[in-house]
Scaffold this motif. Structure first.
Motif, PDB file in Angstrom:
ATOM      1  N   HIS A  72       0.869  -1.194   0.000  1.00 44.17           N
ATOM      2  CA  HIS A  72       0.000   0.000   0.000  1.00 44.17           C
ATOM      3  C   HIS A  72       0.899   1.235   0.000  1.00 44.17           C
ATOM      4  CE1 HIS A  72      -3.703   2.204   1.907  1.00 44.17           C
ATOM      5  NE2 HIS A  72      -2.834   3.112   1.508  1.00 44.17           N
ATOM      6  N   HIS A 265      -5.890   0.300   6.926  1.00 42.54           N
ATOM      7  CA  HIS A 265      -5.883   1.237   8.072  1.00 42.54           C
ATOM      8  C   HIS A 265      -6.547   0.554   9.272  1.00 42.54           C
ATOM      9  CE1 HIS A 265      -4.134   4.880   6.402  1.00 42.54           C
ATOM     10  NE2 HIS A 265      -4.923   4.780   5.365  1.00 42.54           N
ATOM     11  N   ASP A 317       2.500   2.931   3.283  1.00 39.76           N
ATOM     12  CA  ASP A 317       1.542   4.000   2.956  1.00 39.76           C
ATOM     13  C   ASP A 317       2.276   5.251   2.480  1.00 39.76           C
ATOM     14  OD1 ASP A 317      -0.914   5.248   2.638  1.00 39.76           O
ATOM     15  OD2 ASP A 317      -1.166   5.735   4.759  1.00 39.76           O
TER      16      ASP A 317
HETATM   17 ZN    ZN Z   1      -3.342   5.115   1.496  1.00 41.29          ZN
END
Ligand code: ZN
Length: 407
Positions: A72, A265, A317
């Motif tokens: 991600h 998340h 991320d």
């Molecule tokens: Zn993201």
């Protein structure tokens, strides 16, 4: 004859062989045609090493793990938000920053202005940093273009990176990342544009391996997300979702109902979401870098995910707003320190389960015969060191598709 063979290795295969880390001490691993041809205890090799491979290398007792999988990232973007970071620390409010053109809108404006080659150039530094810490597979999302041309440009830049570097790139179309300002008064028209124009265009050019959205009270609703997922399915594209980061929108359960690869998340994930993910086999991708940068206090329900058998993956991320981090090993540390994962769970999160989050569990993520020969030699005495240190250069060598690569 195999192409190459590494002996005198300690293998953290991350396969489920009953040992912690799937370890094989006194191990050997062979590559042929870019694939793992053989892996096991050196004593079980079917002959003398020199008789088995054209090139034989001693790992000198180094630990070898699967190449890391960063499942991600938002690696491709223009500009950065360091000035915003600074202003916030000087006391500016979010409102003041937004008025000054800050936030995601500033990244969208910069990305729309940038050429494809400028995007490739700026992402290269971040990509090289990931590779220098053992990443061999990386997912890259669009979502800072928010119009057809700029979204296609981002995805083309992400695809081009794979041609320039020894790394596997999967791309994700994230048209529902934020509402572009020109649609501020008509969000339905923007969702229409994404579903009816952008997805068909992205699919016809083969530019995306999956479709994603930001389901949040400051992003898109569950209803809008469901519409996107239906449009993605019509083009045979798998889905995943930014879910339950800042509030509980039921996004993870929605994603699971649509057979999503992952929900990512998850700080606000509830019991129903955990159960839905377990039923669907949806991977929980935890992003401790964003948690750290935003100074969040509510941690994802790791114990419940574990108990329900939901696979847990980890990712950087990497993005300019909430996770300007291009260090996979720092992420392993944060997952342990902030979310209380064990070092073995953390490493599984960036290998076996990261692969699964990309739908590539049969291809990468463990050291098993038949998979891609993507692996890393580390100068460590214990695999837990990968999650323990922040900073030291631990990588001895990186092997991508059977080739020793320099970063
Ligand atoms: Zn993201």
């Amino acid at each position: 004859m195999w192409d190459s063979l590494w002996v005198d290795a300690r293998l953290a295969t991350m396969a489920r062989n009953g040992a912690p880390y799937g370890a094989i001490l006194n191990g050997a691993i062979a590559a042929n045609d870019g694939r793992i041809a053989w892996v096991g205890a050196q004593a079980d090799l079917p002959g003398a090493p020199e008789s088995l491979a054209r090139e034989v290398f001693s790992a000198g007792g180094a630990w070898i793990t699967p190449g890391l999988v960063d499942c991600h990232t938002h690696l491709v973007f223009a500009g950065n938000r360091a000035r915003e970071f600074e202003l916030r620390l000087e006391g500016a409010s979010y409102e003041e920053l937004a008025k000054a053109g800050g936030g995601i809108a500033s990244t969208v404006a910069a990305t729309r202005m940038a050429s494809e080659s400028e995007l490739i150039e700026s992402a290269s530094g971040r990509l090289r940093a990931l590779m220098a810490q053992g990443v061999t597979s990386v997912e890259i999302k669009s979502g800072y273009g928010l119009d057809l041309e700029a979204e296609l440009k981002m995805l083309r830049a992400a695809r081009a990176l794979a041609n320039s570097y020894d790394v596997r790139v999967t791309t994700t179309f994230l048209g529902l990342h934020a509402l572009p300002k020109e649609f501020a008064e008509d969000r339905e028209a923007y969702v229409d544009l994404v579903c009816d124009v952008m997805i068909p265009a992205v699919a016809s050019e083969g530019l995306a391996d999956a479709v994603d959205a930001f389901c949040e009270n400051i992003g898109f609703t569950g209803e809008e997300t469901a519409r996107l997922f239906d449009a993605a399915r019509a083009y045979g594209l798998p889905v995943k979702l930014h879910a339950e980061q800042l509030s509980d929108q039921g996004g993870a359960a929605l994603a699971a109902q649509h057979g999503a690869l992952s929900a990512d998340h998850l700080e606000w994930l509830d019991d129903e979401g955990v159960a839905a993910m377990a039923n669907a086999g949806t991977v929980a991708v935890l992003l401790p870098g964003a948690f750290y940068v935003l100074r969040e206090t509510r941690v994802p329900p790791v114990g419940k995910l574990r108990a329900a058998g939901v696979p847990i993956a980890l990712a950087s991320d990497c993005n300019p707003g909430t996770s300007p981090i291009a260090s996979p090993l720092a992420i392993l540390n944060m997952a342990c320190t902030l979310f209380r994962l064990t070092p073995e769970e953390a490493l599984a999160g960036m290998t076996r389960n990261g692969a699964r989050a990309l739908g590539l569990a049969d291809e990468i993520g463990t050291l098993e015969a038949g998979k891609a020969a993507d692996f890393v030699l580390w100068r460590i005495d214990d695999p837990a060191e990968l999650a323990y240190w922040i900073g030291p250069d631990l990588m001895v060598e990186r092997v991508f598709a059977g080739r020793r690569t320099l970063v």
